[in-house]
Enzyme design. Structure first.
Site, PDB file in Angstrom:
ATOM      1  N   GLU D  13       0.869  -1.171   0.000  1.00 44.32           N
ATOM      2  CA  GLU D  13       0.000   0.000   0.000  1.00 44.32           C
ATOM      3  C   GLU D  13       0.903   1.217   0.000  1.00 44.32           C
ATOM      4  O   GLU D  13       1.780   1.330   0.860  1.00 44.32           O
ATOM      5  CB  GLU D  13      -0.892  -0.013   1.237  1.00 44.32           C
ATOM      6  CG  GLU D  13      -2.081   0.942   1.146  1.00 44.32           C
ATOM      7  CD  GLU D  13      -1.667   2.395   1.034  1.00 44.32           C
ATOM      8  OE1 GLU D  13      -2.250   3.102   0.195  1.00 44.32           O
ATOM      9  OE2 GLU D  13      -0.761   2.822   1.762  1.00 44.32           O
ATOM     10  N   CYS D  62      -5.763   4.818   5.089  1.00 44.47           N
ATOM     11  CA  CYS D  62      -5.446   3.597   4.355  1.00 44.47           C
ATOM     12  C   CYS D  62      -6.690   2.817   3.994  1.00 44.47           C
ATOM     13  O   CYS D  62      -7.552   2.579   4.825  1.00 44.47           O
ATOM     14  CB  CYS D  62      -4.522   2.723   5.198  1.00 44.47           C
ATOM     15  SG  CYS D  62      -4.127   1.195   4.342  1.00 44.47           S
ATOM     16  N   CYS D  65      -5.891  -1.507   5.228  1.00 42.48           N
ATOM     17  CA  CYS D  65      -6.257  -1.807   6.613  1.00 42.48           C
ATOM     18  C   CYS D  65      -7.430  -0.899   6.954  1.00 42.48           C
ATOM     19  O   CYS D  65      -7.359  -0.057   7.832  1.00 42.48           O
ATOM     20  CB  CYS D  65      -5.084  -1.574   7.542  1.00 42.48           C
ATOM     21  SG  CYS D  65      -4.039  -0.181   7.081  1.00 42.48           S
ATOM     22  N   HIS D  69      -7.786   2.515  11.164  1.00 43.58           N
ATOM     23  CA  HIS D  69      -7.654   3.926  11.511  1.00 43.58           C
ATOM     24  C   HIS D  69      -8.982   4.516  11.970  1.00 43.58           C
ATOM     25  O   HIS D  69      -9.017   5.399  12.821  1.00 43.58           O
ATOM     26  CB  HIS D  69      -7.072   4.714  10.344  1.00 43.58           C
ATOM     27  CG  HIS D  69      -5.654   4.331  10.047  1.00 43.58           C
ATOM     28  ND1 HIS D  69      -4.624   4.650  10.881  1.00 43.58           N
ATOM     29  CD2 HIS D  69      -5.112   3.614   9.030  1.00 43.58           C
ATOM     30  CE1 HIS D  69      -3.486   4.163  10.386  1.00 43.58           C
ATOM     31  NE2 HIS D  69      -3.759   3.523   9.271  1.00 43.58           N
ATOM     32  N   ARG D 490      -0.619  -4.570  10.668  1.00 44.60           N
ATOM     33  CA  ARG D 490       0.812  -4.324  10.452  1.00 44.60           C
ATOM     34  C   ARG D 490       1.564  -3.968  11.718  1.00 44.60           C
ATOM     35  O   ARG D 490       2.756  -3.716  11.672  1.00 44.60           O
ATOM     36  CB  ARG D 490       0.975  -3.220   9.413  1.00 44.60           C
ATOM     37  CG  ARG D 490       0.713  -3.713   8.011  1.00 44.60           C
ATOM     38  CD  ARG D 490       0.338  -2.616   7.054  1.00 44.60           C
ATOM     39  NE  ARG D 490      -0.127  -3.195   5.811  1.00 44.60           N
ATOM     40  CZ  ARG D 490      -1.354  -3.684   5.633  1.00 44.60           C
ATOM     41  NH1 ARG D 490      -2.238  -3.631   6.607  1.00 44.60           N
ATOM     42  NH2 ARG D 490      -1.703  -4.220   4.480  1.00 44.60           N
ATOM     43  N   SER D 513       3.603   1.287  10.107  1.00 46.35           N
ATOM     44  CA  SER D 513       4.647   1.442   9.095  1.00 46.35           C
ATOM     45  C   SER D 513       5.555   2.628   9.370  1.00 46.35           C
ATOM     46  O   SER D 513       6.633   2.737   8.797  1.00 46.35           O
ATOM     47  CB  SER D 513       4.025   1.541   7.698  1.00 46.35           C
ATOM     48  OG  SER D 513       3.377   0.327   7.392  1.00 46.35           O
ATOM     49  N   CYS D 557       2.698  -0.373   4.458  1.00 43.65           N
ATOM     50  CA  CYS D 557       1.464   0.378   4.222  1.00 43.65           C
ATOM     51  C   CYS D 557       1.867   1.842   4.334  1.00 43.65           C
ATOM     52  O   CYS D 557       1.829   2.449   5.397  1.00 43.65           O
ATOM     53  CB  CYS D 557       0.443   0.006   5.277  1.00 43.65           C
ATOM     54  SG  CYS D 557      -1.203   0.568   4.863  1.00 43.65           S
ATOM     55  N   CYS D 560      -0.433   5.139   5.080  1.00 47.17           N
ATOM     56  CA  CYS D 560      -0.696   5.299   6.518  1.00 47.17           C
ATOM     57  C   CYS D 560       0.385   6.134   7.172  1.00 47.17           C
ATOM     58  O   CYS D 560       0.135   6.896   8.108  1.00 47.17           O
ATOM     59  CB  CYS D 560      -0.674   3.949   7.216  1.00 47.17           C
ATOM     60  SG  CYS D 560      -1.913   2.809   6.658  1.00 47.17           S
TER      61      CYS D 560
END
Lengths: 421, 220, 362, 578
Positions: D13, D62, D65, D69, D490, D513, D557, D560
């Site tokens: 991502e 994102c 995922c 969030h 993640r 990330s 990702c 994010c």
């Protein structure tokens, strides 16, 4: 040496604008209902007689003097300031075609009191020198001679003599401490001395003390009609002075619409103070006597089919509505009401000074059509009223329309039915 | 500017501006008026006039007496239909109630949309007849000036655009809705400076007329 | 170079029967609101078309649009990339990385110059080229480079279509939509945050099948999916008509499926097909699951007032405006009023008593 | 020395660029640099908005995922306001995050990671019958017949022969690093396609509770979906049964496909059990209440920090302590008013966007200076030292293992013994990928508990899903701050929010990330990605598949990770990675 000028008129208009006038102008939605309530429109079908239109000059002054937007418009050149010519043009609307009857004020959906505004507008017109010559004459006579019709005490004195002779009663003059001070209208003095006789008869009947003042016998107030508060004040002050001098409890306003308005409602305001005496219309006084059981009638009822014409200033603008009906019920069997009566009555067409304006004669005769139709619909044999001015106008109207209908003042009629003592 | 931006503009800055002008205008005009003062009453009054003033404020909502009605029936009927329709659709349509709640903090139940719809149609029809009447009835034709037609248009547009938006006629809904809101905003901006201000001043007008008459003992 | 097999050949060689193929065509036709009479023609067109080269560029995005595409059930992603299109460049799905990936893009552009379809998700930041780069190139440069040889551009997702989230106030990166940069190519906007899966796949399928773009609305959205607003097609609409509203989440109205207008639903101003096709194989859609529509397929929906603020409620700021206006109005009014009072009293002071001598002009 | 540049890193991502310095003599990476190359500014956008709306903005950090969030955001607001949510809402959120985990990990394995290990072209030469035998030896998954694999192979063959390779174009096919026999490749490619179909079904769980997927809807104070067994417009028996079916579908696929495939593929790549090791420091925030309600003492994954692979000691972590978690911008395209070497806790998060990189188009980043839109979050230990840590599945499995969680211990030990690998093999690219599979299994097994608790609640008459008490902003304190944390797929994810006068005054998201992919910090310490690549031998520098394998094992990702924030009215920017 002063004289009427446009500037003085403009200033008078400015001076007279208040909260309610601002609210009225802001509220008007141009619905036109006031036209339907005004006999000058209904009988002519000429839209220029629409009451609110009669106020255009006053509106202009309010807008341009007292609103930000109006000032801005003038400043930007989007609006023209009021001109003398406009005032001249509006004379016809503000004087000739408005009897101050106040019927329009009754129907306005937003509640505008148009008569209130017309009277303010007349202040400006008078100060600007645009008052009709007839009214100026009447006013001048009122001030200079003491009566709009130019009558002096001498004339009344003559009539008093006649009355005294006819009735055998004494008319009290300048009696200090009398309960009532009786006023007369010039019209009555000349045309309907019966009124004085009736009053004398009734006063004797109820046993009340009363008097006539040699200094203030004239009740009418041309100052009000022409729209000159200063003059109106002077005329009122004569009465006030006399009443106070004679120490009467009550001043009786005669069978005259404008007289009642002038002395009862406007008098104190013109003087700028409360009165020490009461002011009542003769019908109020009579109804009080009736209520107190003091009026003994002879039991001979009027059988003629009759109706009562409400003088605008007494009924709608004066609050004397029930009293005449109470009195009529006392003496008449066949009393019928006109479709529009009481506070919704139609004016005779000659109130508010219009009867004194020569150039309005034709128009006034034309709009009398309304009253004529009302009476014809009702098919009455007799008309009762309580205003000498109405009575004269109606008589003139009958003459013009070739109608035959006896008219009588209510006081006179009441007097006729009292038990002879 | 796409229609969303336009809609956001009318719901945001334009609305704030319009509300501000409305409030500012009304405050200004009321103060302008109040400072003009009122003459004092010295005559011996038959009543203090307060009750009479209130009564007139209310009583002129009621139909006039038959004689008056007969003479002015058209303007009365059409005027009633227009005003009632306008106020019902304004005050009793759910989305408007939510709007008013957000501004005033109070809420009340609304009417079903189809009822509002019919009322709006009646109101629109009444307005159109009022306009035609203004053209053809000599008095109104004579009296009417630019401001009268402007006011008519400004009062007509919110109803009309609201109706179009509700039925998705002519333009996409968000655009029509934006135009609807905009039309109301124009109405709000212009209201204090035209005869539309009668929405508020009629109370003072009726009050003073009624109170003065009541002091004389007359119910007007 | 070997002749590329057509979609029909490719499908048949994979053991997809004629019947299944016709079923696909029927589904596609119904999704694109095409008359059933045209299905044979659609089938024929599909059978004779080599797989359309598609280059998919991702800029300021969250990959939600790609994720959404993978949720498409008809045409589904497998069917799309195996049978309908040749997805020659797509960051999230492609095998190659780095130089190899860029090479794949370059080759596809060369081989299909003037014919490939460009799909974009994400907005493009203009405030600084360094705000978003791929292989050292700014988003703007890549977009302009790839768009040059494209037959048409499909902007997928509200970011690509209208600027979306990055453009939300105060738009810190100067984000713009694809249509703000590409003006010389046909563009289809497929907004939504993300768009309904089948809408993405169907629009691509439409182009592949008919070789033309679908009919669009004023915002370049396909009418077949964005022709009606959610409110009009919402199953809760009758409650709106009746004036029955959920007043709070989890209240009786919410449980009974009453209208969510008061809870901030943006359905009335949102053109999308959520209420018709729904999401995830027609399982549900936001309103059905109890939450008002966010209006995600509309430009600037992020700044369209709070998500829980009813549509008829003005955006915040009215109270401030009113308070300023009251002060301003009062100040102006008092000044105007005092001026009026002064004027009036001056007029009174200068009043000359009117006597009978003053009633006439000299 | 050669500079290897991999940009774009695909099958992730977001926009990630890796630059690596390679010693040409032994083809070994001596230093690696991870760069996030895209910034949007969501934290600036969030300022001044209604905190109840924040989840929708944060969620768009994102789309992969897609729930995490949103959830972290509503939790942050709820934490700040001390806003209690009803038990049913907690259980529904658990089910949604659980489904997200399983969906995300499976898709990562097959669609993002598998092609690093599976050679699509090689699958063409597989024997379908042998493939079937292989598959059946691994699991009882029904789609394992020779006919099935023959169909799949035919489909693939047609595709490859079309000459239009699409997403498979320019892959490193035939690279010697691909070790799977053709049959294993065919099986994996088949499951690549199966997983695509399967995930569509799994995503429906989000649609049931949140109206759609991606980006289902959330609600501060509960969940938007009401429960009413007697309504056709709320969660009713039909909907709940559908949820139960989906949970079954998840568990079947994890048990019958994902877990066996991981083991099978890993067995061919055991050497990766000692490559891509990284930092050796691990951090978890903790999550997954085993009883259903949000009580940290019942969390499946405990919170804590592991340093230097030492599983015998775990350090507690406090998200509110200003001295514990700090973000650095020394090598990021931002400025701090207190200087670039200063760290800031997210509540005080303050940064100024300042792109100082080369003007695009560029060939190489200036790694001695600033080179990423990501910040470098660091954990400050009790010893006052600043630690770069790794978050994610490996951190979680290690934490559970260290704390003696029985299922974790059993699964890890069993896998290691099946692969015949030592425990140290966990600290590797392989270990990371395997840990992801194992935790997927554990969460899939936990799903029925949450579901059963939900059913039990409804049976007991509790259908409440939303707490209205603090919905109206007028009921809020003038100022409040809170943190919403969770274990996202993640890794540890937390959103920090400061609310003033009913509006967001500051918003900071430090995402997994950011921890893993961030650049070097003020002390020059590498981030997890950078550390994991160091020492990696690259067999064919023109096809650096090794870099992809290790980077993908983290499941990057990047969208994010990059945000920016604005404090005290100045335009300030901040970058992070999830």
């Amino acid at each position: 040496m002063s004289a009427a000028t446009f500037a003085r008129g403009y200033q008078a208009l400015k001076e007279n604008i208040d909260i309610s006038i601002a609210a009225y102008f802001q509220s008007c939605v141009h619905c036109g209902m006031c036209a339907d309530a005004c006999l000058f429109y209904t009988e002519t079908n000429d839209p220029k007689y629409t009451p609110i239109h009669k106020l255009a000059p006053l509106r202009k002054v309010w807008e341009q003097e007292y609103t930000l937007l109006g000032r801005l418009k003038v400043w930007l050149g989007l609006a023209q300031p009021l001109k003398d010519e406009e005032l001249a043009e509006w004379k016809e609307y503000i004087y000739d075609s408005c009897t101050l009857c106040g019927r329009c004020s009754m129907v306005c959906p937003v509640g505008n009191d148009l008569v209130y505004m017309i009277r303010k507008a007349r202040e400006g017109m008078a100060a600007a020198g645009h008052a009709p010559a007839g009214l100026i004459g009447a006013t001048t006579r009122a001030i200079q001679i003491g009566s709009p019709m130019g009558l002096k005490w001498l004339a009344l004195q003559t009539q008093i003599k006649h009355v005294e002779n006819d009735t055998g009663l004494t008319i009290p003059i300048d009696q200090v401490g009398a309960e009532f001070l009786v006023l007369m209208s010039a019209m009555e003095i000349i045309n309907f001395p019966e009124y004085l006789a009736a009053v004398a008869k009734i006063m004797k009947h109820v046993g009340k003390t009363w008097t006539i003042s040699t200094e203030a016998f004239e009740a009418t107030n041309s100052g009000i009609q022409i729209g000159a508060s200063d003059i109106a004040k002077e005329l009122v002050s004569r009465i006030v002075k006399a009443a106070e001098k004679l120490q009467v409890k009550t001043v009786i306003s005669p069978e005259c619409g404008h007289a009642y308005m002038a002395i009862r409602w406007e008098g104190p305001n013109l003087m700028g103070r409360y009165f020490k005496f009461q002011v009542k219309h003769i019908l109020e006084v009579l109804d009080e006597f009736r209520d107190q059981g003091k009026l003994k009638t002879d039991g001979i009822f009027e059988t003629a089919r009759l109706t009562y014409h409400d003088p605008c200033q007494i009924a709608r603008r004066g609050g004397v509505i029930e009293q005449p009906r109470n009195l009529l019920k006392l003496i008449a069997r066949n009393f019928v009401e006109m479709a529009d009566h009481g506070k919704m009555n139609w004016c005779c067409g000659g109130g508010g000074g219009v009867s004194a304006i020569d150039e309005a004669h034709e128009l006034r005769t034309k709009v009398f059509n309304r009253k004529k139709n009302q009476l014809q619909e009702l098919k009455v044999e007799k008309l009762v009223t309580a205003c000498a001015n109405c009575r004269i106008i109606i008589e003139e109207g009958f003459e013009a329309y070739q109608m035959e209908l006896p008219i009588i003042g209510l006081t006179e009629m009441v007097a006729e039915h009292l038990v002879e003592k | 500017m796409n229609y969303t931006e336009f809609l956001l503009w009318v719901r945001g800055p334009a609305f704030h501006f319009a509300t501000a002008i409305l409030v500012l205008g009304l405050t200004l005009r009321f103060l302008e008026m109040l400072f003009l003062g009122s003459p004092r009453q010295y005559a011996a009054v038959r009543s203090n006039g307060i009750a009479g003033g209130i009564r007139t404020v209310i009583s002129r909502f009621a139909p006039p007496e038959p004689g008056v009605f007969q003479r002015s029936w058209f303007i009365i009927v059409a005027g009633y239909l227009f005003h009632l329709g306008f106020f019902i659709s304004f005050f009793l349509f759910a989305p408007h109630i939510i709007l008013l709640k957000s501004l005033l903090g109070v809420s009340w139940p609304g009417l079903p949309a189809p009822v509002i719809n019919i009322i709006t149609i009646i109101s629109l029809f009444a307005m159109i007849t009022l306009l035609i009447n203004r053209w053809y009835y000599p008095v109104l034709r004579f009296l009417s000036d630019f401001e009268d037609y402007l006011s008519w248009t400004l009062a007509f547009l919110p109803l009309f655009t609201g109706y179009l938006a509700f039925h998705h006629i002519w333009l996409p809904y968000p655009l029509m809705l934006a135009l609807h809101i905009l039309s109301v905003e124009i109405l709000m901006i212009v209201l204090p400076f035209t005869k539309l201000i009668h929405t508020f001043t009629f109370i003072i007008a009726r009050w003073t007329n009624g109170a003065r008459a009541a002091q004389k003992g007359v119910q007007v | 170079m070997t002749k590329q097999p057509t979609i029909g050949e490719s499908l048949r060689s994979q053991g997809i029967s004629r019947r299944e193929f016709m079923k696909f065509c029927t589904t596609a036709a119904s999704l694109m609101a095409i008359s059933p009479a045209l299905i044979p023609q659609l089938a024929k067109a599909l059978e004779n078309t080599p797989r359309q080269s598609v280059i998919w560029l991702s800029f300021q995005e969250c990959t939600g649009c790609t994720e959404s595409l993978t949720r498409s059930h008809a045409p589904n992603l497998e069917s799309l990339i195996f049978n309908t299109i040749s997805l020659d460049y797509h960051h999230t799905l492609q095998a190659a990385s780095g130089e190899a990936a860029e090479l794949a893009r370059a080759e596809a552009m060369k081989a299909n110059n003037g014919k490939y379809l460009l799909v974009v998700d994400g907005s493009i930041p203009l405030a600084n080229p360094g705000y978003s780069t791929i292989a050292g190139m700014s988003n703007k440069d890549i977009l302009l480079e790839v768009a040059q040889g494209a037959k048409a551009v499909i902007a997928v997702g509200t970011c690509a279509a209208f600027g979306g989230l990055p453009k939300a106030a105060p738009n810190p990166t100067g984000a713009v939509a694809v249509q703000d940069l590409i003006t010389d190519k046909p563009i289809v906007n497929v907004p939504g945050c993300p768009p309904i899966p089948i809408v993405i796949s169907s629009v691509i399928a439409h182009y592949v099948t008919f070789g033309v773009l679908p009919q669009l609305d004023g915002l370049k959205r396909p009418l077949s999916f964005f022709g009606q607003n959610i409110h009009d097609r919402c199953y809760r609409r009758p409650f709106y008509e009746r004036g029955w509203f959920a007043e709070s989440f989890d209240d009786e109205g919410a449980k009974q499926g009453w209208c969510l207008y008061k809870l901030g639903c943006k359905g009335p101003v949102t053109y999308n097909a959520c209420a018709i096709f729904k999401w995830n194989d027609a399982v549900s859609f936001p309103i059905e699951a109890g939450h008002g529509c966010l209006g995600c397929s509309e430009p600037d929906f992020w700044d369209a007032g709070g998500f829980y603020q009813a549509l008829s409620v003005p955006l915040t700021g009215t109270a401030t405006a009113v308070s300023y206006a009251m002060v301003g109005g009062a100040a102006l009014g008092v000044v105007g009023g005092l001026l009026n009072r002064q004027k009036k009293s001056e007029a009174k002071q200068h009043h000359e008593v009117v006597s009978i001598a003053d009633l006439k002009r000299t | 020395m050669t500079r290897l540049v991999v940009d774009p890193i695909t099958r992730i991502e977001g926009h990630l660029r890796i630059e690596a310095q390679m010693d040409d003599a032994n083809k070994t990476i001596t230093a690696a640099y991870s760069s996030g190359t895209m910034v949007r500014g969501i934290e600036v956008i969030l300022r001044g908005r209604d905190p109840r709306d924040a989840w929708a903005f944060a969620q768009r950090i994102c789309g992969v995922c897609t729930v995490v969030h949103g959830l972290a955001s509503v939790r942050a607001v709820e934490d700040a306001l001390k806003y209690k949510i009803p038990p049913n809402a907690q259980l529904i959120r658990n089910l949604m995050i659980g489904a997200q985990y399983i969906h995300d990990h499976v898709m990562h394995f097959y669609h993002l990671h598998a092609l690093d290990w599976v050679d699509v072209v090689s699958a063409l030469s597989a024997d379908p019958k042998a493939t079937s035998e292989l598959a059946q030896s691994l699991s009882s998954y029904p789609k394992s017949s020779p006919g099935y694999f023959a169909d799949m192979q035919k489909k693939l063959k047609t595709f490859v022969e079309s000459g239009q390779l699409g997403i498979f174009a320019q892959g490193y096919w035939g690279h010697p690093a691909y070790k799977l026999p053709p049959e294993a490749n065919l099986m994996a490619v088949s499951h690549y396609l199966e997983a695509l179909t399967w995930q569509r079904e799994v995503a429906k769980l989000h649609a049931i509770f949140g109206g759609k997927n991606p980006h289902p809807n959330f609600l501060v104070g509960g969940v938007p979906c009401a429960i009413d067994l007697n309504s056709d417009s709320a969660l009713n028996a039909k909907r709940l049964a559908q949820v139960q079916d989906i949970i079954g579908l998840m568990r079947d696929f994890v048990d019958q496909v994902y877990l066996p495939d991981t083991l099978a593929i890993a067995s061919f790549y055991k050497e990766w059990g000692s490559q891509g090791e990284g930092l050796g420091n691990f951090l978890t925030y903790g999550d997954f209440p085993t009883t259903g309600l949000d009580d940290p003492t019942t969390f499946l994954v405990p919170a804590g920090v592991i340093l230097n692979r030492d599983l015998s000691v775990t350090y507690p972590i406090d998200l509110n302590a200003p001295e514990q978690i700090q973000e650095y911008v020394t090598h990021s395209w931002y400025d701090y008013s207190s200087g670039k070497d200063q760290g800031l806790h997210p509540y005080q998060g303050e940064t100024q966007l300042n792109y100082t990189g080369p003007t695009p188009p560029y060939k190489q980043l200036e790694v001695e200076k600033e080179y990423s839109w990501l910040k470098s979050p660091r954990w400050i230990g009790p010893d006052g030292k600043m630690y770069a840590v790794e978050v994610g599945p490996l951190a979680r499995v290690l934490m559970m293992y260290a704390k003696g969680q029985p299922q974790a211990k059993e699964l890890v030990d069993s896998m290691l013994s099946k692969l015949n690998l030592p425990i140290s093999a966990l600290y590797s690219t392989l270990g990371r990928t395997a840990a992801r599979t194992l935790e997927t299994k554990m969460i899939a097994d936990l799903m029925p508990t949450w579901y059963d608790n939900l059913i039990a609640n409804i049976k007991a008459g509790d259908t409440i899903t939303f707490n209205e008490t603090l919905w109206d902003p007028s009921s809020w304190p003038q100022r409040a701050q809170g943190v919403g944390y969770m274990e996202a797929p993640r890794g540890g994810l937390a959103h920090w929010i400061v609310i003033e006068n009913g509006k967001i005054a500051n918003y900071q998201a430090v995402v997994p990330s950011t921890w893993n992919a961030g650049p070097r910090d003020a002390q020059g310490q590498a981030g997890a990605y950078e550390a994991a690549l160091q020492g990696q031998v690259i067999e064919k520098p023109e096809q650096p598949i090794e870099i992809l394998r290790t980077i993908h094992s983290f499941d990057p990702c990047i969208a994010c990770a990059v945000h920016l924030t604005d404090v005290k009215g100045e335009e300030v920017l901040k970058v992070k990675v999830c």
